[in-house]
Design an enzyme around this catalytic site. Structure first.
Site, short mmCIF file in Angstrom:
data_model
loop_
_atom_site.label_atom_id
_atom_site.label_comp_id
_atom_site.label_asym_id
_atom_site.label_seq_id
_atom_site.Cartn_x
_atom_site.Cartn_y
_atom_site.Cartn_z
N SER A 86 0.18 -52.38 -24.33
CA SER A 86 -0.36 -53.74 -24.27
C SER A 86 -1.26 -54.03 -25.47
O SER A 86 -1.82 -53.13 -26.10
CB SER A 86 -1.14 -53.93 -22.98
OG SER A 86 -0.31 -53.65 -21.87
N1 SAM Z 1 -0.51 -49.12 -19.61
C1 SAM Z 1 0.48 -48.80 -20.61
C2 SAM Z 1 -0.13 -48.29 -21.89
O1 SAM Z 1 -1.37 -48.20 -21.97
O2 SAM Z 1 0.64 -47.95 -22.79
C3 SAM Z 1 1.39 -49.96 -20.89
C4 SAM Z 1 2.24 -50.26 -19.73
S1 SAM Z 1 3.75 -51.11 -20.06
C5 SAM Z 1 3.21 -52.72 -20.39
C6 SAM Z 1 4.34 -51.14 -18.37
C7 SAM Z 1 4.77 -49.78 -17.85
O3 SAM Z 1 4.97 -49.88 -16.44
C8 SAM Z 1 6.08 -49.30 -18.44
O4 SAM Z 1 5.92 -48.05 -19.02
C9 SAM Z 1 7.02 -49.24 -17.23
O5 SAM Z 1 7.99 -48.23 -17.30
C10 SAM Z 1 6.03 -49.03 -16.11
N2 SAM Z 1 6.51 -49.40 -14.78
C11 SAM Z 1 7.30 -50.45 -14.41
N3 SAM Z 1 7.51 -50.45 -13.09
C12 SAM Z 1 6.84 -49.37 -12.58
C13 SAM Z 1 6.68 -48.82 -11.27
N4 SAM Z 1 7.26 -49.38 -10.19
N5 SAM Z 1 5.92 -47.72 -11.12
C14 SAM Z 1 5.34 -47.12 -12.20
N6 SAM Z 1 5.49 -47.59 -13.48
C15 SAM Z 1 6.21 -48.69 -13.66
#
Ligand code: SAM
Length: 241
Positions: A86
């Site tokens: 993000s």
């Molecule tokens: N917080 C992260 C960082 O600091 O790099 C960025 C997060 S990215 C915007 C969103 C993440 O949520 C992705 O890696 C995606 O694979 C994960 N995600 C999506 N659905 C999910 C779920 N049901 N459970 C866990 N992770 C999930």
């Protein structure tokens, strides 16, 4: 004093990660300082612990090598597997909304690169639990966090929609993917007096950052904060729609 990957810092009088000590004066420090001054403190983030964490965590080590020069830019970046790290401001703003105190037990859903988890670890100075659904991302983030001294961040691969009941209740929960609704298991796992911050709205659409508060009497209050755009929360939450 040394405790695992954390060290006593005479400079700050608090426990510091190996990354924090290394970040004290690396070649990226000017960029990190500029990022905080212009994009974060220069907007509306005022929480001193959050600003300190954003000055400390070496963001360039959480992005793919090819994107390193852009690590401190005012935008999200791809991290592989169709996912993103993000925008720095959003990381800081969401962390501030959690109103974390040192020692707060925090759950993150969506580990991605591990950057947000490291910021949470710097602020709370204690265990952070983080769940990532994409296995290669979970593995890389866990290895990276360990290498950088954030051994107190516990990463697991799984569906964060379901939370992490074994470690509940949590003082704070942060979801870093866009959900279609607030997952009931996460509300259940929030401590009384705790806060959750979660983007809610359609996939690939503009979402609202929702702040969920569980009051001391167990009542749950929700309010919409700023508009945001996150990659979708997948897993059980989407299959139910
Ligand atoms: N917080 C992260 C960082 O600091 O790099 C960025 C997060 S990215 C915007 C969103 C993440 O949520 C992705 O890696 C995606 O694979 C994960 N995600 C999506 N659905 C999910 C779920 N049901 N459970 C866990 N992770 C999930």
């Amino acid at each position: 004093m040394r405790t695992g990957g954390w060290f006593w810092s005479a400079a700050t009088g608090v426990l510091a990660s190996a990354a924090a000590l290394a970040a004290g004066g690396d070649e990226w420090t000017p960029q990190r300082e500029r990022m905080v001054a212009e994009q974060i403190a220069g907007r509306d983030v005022t929480d001193a612990a959050v600003l300190r964490a954003m000055r400390t965590v070496p963001r360039h080590l959480f992005v793919p090598e090819a994107a390193r020069r852009e690590a401190y830019g005012d935008y999200p970046l791809p991290i592989g597997q169709g996912q993103t790290i993000s925008q720095p401001y959003i990381v800081a703003y969401m962390t501030q909304l959690l109103r974390l105190k040192p020692g707060a037990k925090t759950l993150e859903v969506g580990t991605g690169s591990g950057y947000q988890a490291a910021v949470l670890a710097e602020v709370t100075q204690t265990n952070v639990y983080s769940i990532e659904i994409v296995a290669p991302l979970a593995k890389t983030a866990a290895e990276r966090l360990k290498r950088l001294g954030y051994e107190w961040v516990v990463v697991k691969c799984g569906d964060g929609y379901l939370g992490w009941p074994e470690h509940a209740p949590f003082d704070a929960i942060i979801v870093t993917a866009g959900a279609e609704h607030v997952p009931p298991p996460l509300v259940e796992q929030l401590k009384r007096g705790g806060r959750m911050v979660i983007p809610v709205g359609g996939a690939w659409a503009v979402q609202s950052l929702v702040v969920v508060e569980k009051l001391p009497d167990g009542t749950v209050k929700k309010r919409e904060d700023i508009p945001v755009r996150f990659v979708p929360l997948t897993g059980k939450g989407r299959q139910r729609e």
